[in-house]
Design a protein around this motif. Structure first.
Motif, PDB file in Angstrom:
ATOM      1  N   HIS A  71     -12.036   8.661  -2.264  1.00 53.31           N
ATOM      2  CA  HIS A  71     -10.727   8.639  -2.904  1.00 53.31           C
ATOM      3  C   HIS A  71      -9.545   9.215  -2.011  1.00 53.31           C
ATOM      4  CE1 HIS A  71     -12.881   7.936  -6.545  1.00 53.31           C
ATOM      5  NE2 HIS A  71     -13.810   8.959  -6.454  1.00 53.31           N
ATOM      6  N   ARG A 125      -7.796   7.862   0.351  1.00 50.99           N
ATOM      7  CA  ARG A 125      -6.796   7.057   0.887  1.00 50.99           C
ATOM      8  C   ARG A 125      -5.907   7.075  -0.328  1.00 50.99           C
ATOM      9  NH1 ARG A 125      -5.512   2.205  -0.184  1.00 50.99           N
ATOM     10  NH2 ARG A 125      -7.347   1.292  -1.148  1.00 50.99           N
ATOM     11  N   GLN A 126      -6.527   6.940  -1.659  1.00 54.65           N
ATOM     12  CA  GLN A 126      -5.586   6.915  -2.924  1.00 54.65           C
ATOM     13  C   GLN A 126      -4.692   8.099  -2.776  1.00 54.65           C
ATOM     14  OE1 GLN A 126      -5.031   4.187  -5.003  1.00 54.65           O
ATOM     15  NE2 GLN A 126      -5.885   3.091  -3.983  1.00 54.65           N
ATOM     16  N   LEU A 165      -1.888   7.434  -0.483  1.00 54.75           N
ATOM     17  CA  LEU A 165      -1.047   6.485  -1.217  1.00 54.75           C
ATOM     18  C   LEU A 165      -0.166   7.256  -2.233  1.00 54.75           C
ATOM     19  CD1 LEU A 165      -0.314   3.652  -0.976  1.00 54.75           C
ATOM     20  CD2 LEU A 165      -1.923   3.040  -2.698  1.00 54.75           C
ATOM     21  N   LYS A 166      -0.836   8.061  -3.047  1.00 53.85           N
ATOM     22  CA  LYS A 166      -0.008   8.731  -4.049  1.00 53.85           C
ATOM     23  C   LYS A 166       1.067   9.586  -3.582  1.00 53.85           C
ATOM     24  CE  LYS A 166      -0.741  11.422  -8.330  1.00 53.85           C
ATOM     25  NZ  LYS A 166      -1.861  12.055  -9.059  1.00 53.85           N
ATOM     26  N   THR A 208       3.715   7.207  -2.035  1.00 57.56           N
ATOM     27  CA  THR A 208       4.644   6.030  -2.747  1.00 57.56           C
ATOM     28  C   THR A 208       5.996   6.370  -3.088  1.00 57.56           C
ATOM     29  OG1 THR A 208       2.457   5.430  -3.709  1.00 57.56           O
ATOM     30  CG2 THR A 208       4.574   5.213  -5.041  1.00 57.56           C
ATOM     31  N   ARG A 210       4.316  -2.158  -5.180  1.00 62.29           N
ATOM     32  CA  ARG A 210       2.882  -1.138  -5.283  1.00 62.29           C
ATOM     33  C   ARG A 210       1.753  -2.086  -4.671  1.00 62.29           C
ATOM     34  NH1 ARG A 210       3.584   3.629  -7.963  1.00 62.29           N
ATOM     35  NH2 ARG A 210       5.371   4.232  -8.907  1.00 62.29           N
ATOM     36  N   TYR A 211       1.802  -3.099  -5.092  1.00 58.14           N
ATOM     37  CA  TYR A 211       0.575  -4.057  -4.579  1.00 58.14           C
ATOM     38  C   TYR A 211       0.383  -4.042  -3.367  1.00 58.14           C
ATOM     39  CZ  TYR A 211      -1.639  -4.728  -9.146  1.00 58.14           C
ATOM     40  OH  TYR A 211      -2.004  -4.841 -10.270  1.00 58.14           O
ATOM     41  N   GLU A 215      -0.441  -1.204  -1.453  1.00 54.51           N
ATOM     42  CA  GLU A 215      -1.817  -1.124  -1.495  1.00 54.51           C
ATOM     43  C   GLU A 215      -2.786  -1.766  -0.549  1.00 54.51           C
ATOM     44  OE1 GLU A 215      -5.730   0.611  -3.002  1.00 54.51           O
ATOM     45  OE2 GLU A 215      -3.480   0.900  -4.069  1.00 54.51           O
ATOM     46  N   TYR A 216      -2.322  -2.663  -0.103  1.00 49.48           N
ATOM     47  CA  TYR A 216      -2.985  -3.506   0.641  1.00 49.48           C
ATOM     48  C   TYR A 216      -2.406  -3.120   1.990  1.00 49.48           C
ATOM     49  CZ  TYR A 216      -3.336  -7.698   3.846  1.00 49.48           C
ATOM     50  OH  TYR A 216      -3.992  -8.609   5.051  1.00 49.48           O
ATOM     51  N   SER A 242      -1.682  -0.113   2.973  1.00 46.39           N
ATOM     52  CA  SER A 242      -2.242   1.217   3.567  1.00 46.39           C
ATOM     53  C   SER A 242      -3.643   1.080   3.719  1.00 46.39           C
ATOM     54  CB  SER A 242      -2.049   1.992   2.388  1.00 46.39           C
ATOM     55  OG  SER A 242      -2.420   1.717   1.178  1.00 46.39           O
ATOM     56  N   ALA A 243      -4.188   0.175   2.912  1.00 49.56           N
ATOM     57  CA  ALA A 243      -5.642   0.016   3.015  1.00 49.56           C
ATOM     58  C   ALA A 243      -6.014  -0.517   4.386  1.00 49.56           C
ATOM     59  CB  ALA A 243      -6.128  -0.794   2.027  1.00 49.56           C
TER      60      ALA A 243
END
Length: 199
Positions: free
Chosen positions: A120, A122-123, A126-127, A130, A149-150, A153-154, A156-157
């Motif tokens: 969790h 990376r999330q 990102l949070k 953002t 946002r999508y 997500e891509y 940052s991953a």
């Protein structure tokens, strides 16, 4: 109101954190017990509970300290999302910022982002990031912000996984070469970069 710790208490608390980290580098948190942490640190369980309620609280603290580093949030990530800033003089600054951030946090980041790290994390990164990134896009519609946002997500991953893999491989590419590759794929996309290797 936080209690101010004495010098001895600060040392004890840090020893517990360091002992936890030695164990966490070798196995998942689910397999780490308070007893193991205390055995490594040389304290009893009652001492542990003065500072932490469990191993998860230590991990949470490490993660929070790592993902609130200001230069990671405002310099590295923000610049990476500014596609038009990739001129030579800006590129050098970004390369240096990325290197400095990960080197400064090399004790924790490669493990947290690695295969045995917190899934969790990376999330959580990102949070935290953002709001900073979205501040760039002030005039977008709700639908456009959703799309951004999508994309984040891509992005940052891919970026964080790539850096974590580089550290896991003991930096098998020279630093500048790796960061040039990272920035190139961030700017131009994977397909464009892969096309350079077709024979």
């Amino acid at each position: 109101m936080k209690t101010t710790l004495s010098t001895t208490a600060k040392v004890t608390r840090q020893n517990l954190i360091d002992s936890f980290w030695l164990l966490y580098c070798k196995k998942s948190i689910e397999k780490i017990t308070v007893k193991e942490i205390c055995d490594v640190a040389g304290y009893n369980r009652s001492t542990f509970y003065v500072y932490f309620k469990d191993a998860y609280e230590i991990l949470e603290e490490i993660e929070e300290q790592t993902i609130t580093v200001e230069d990671f949030k405002s310099i590295v990530i923000k610049n990476l999302f500014y596609g038009n800033l990739f001129h030579d003089h800006r590129k050098k600054a970004i390369l240096k910022s990325i290197l400095e951030f990960f080197e400064k946090n090399k004790t924790y980041l490669p493990v947290l982002l690695g295969e045995n790290g917190d899934p969790h994390f990376r999330q959580k990164v990102l949070k935290k990031l953002t709001p900073t990134v979205l501040s760039i896009y002030k005039k977008l519609s709700p639908q456009e912000l959703l799309e951004v946002r999508y994309l984040m997500e891509y992005q940052s991953a891919a970026m964080l996984s790539m850096i974590a893999k580089w550290y896991a491989n003991d930096k098998d590419l020279p630093t500048e070469q790796f960061l040039e590759l990272l920035l190139a794929v961030t700017t131009n996309g994977v397909q464009s970069e892969l096309s350079k290797y077709r024979r």
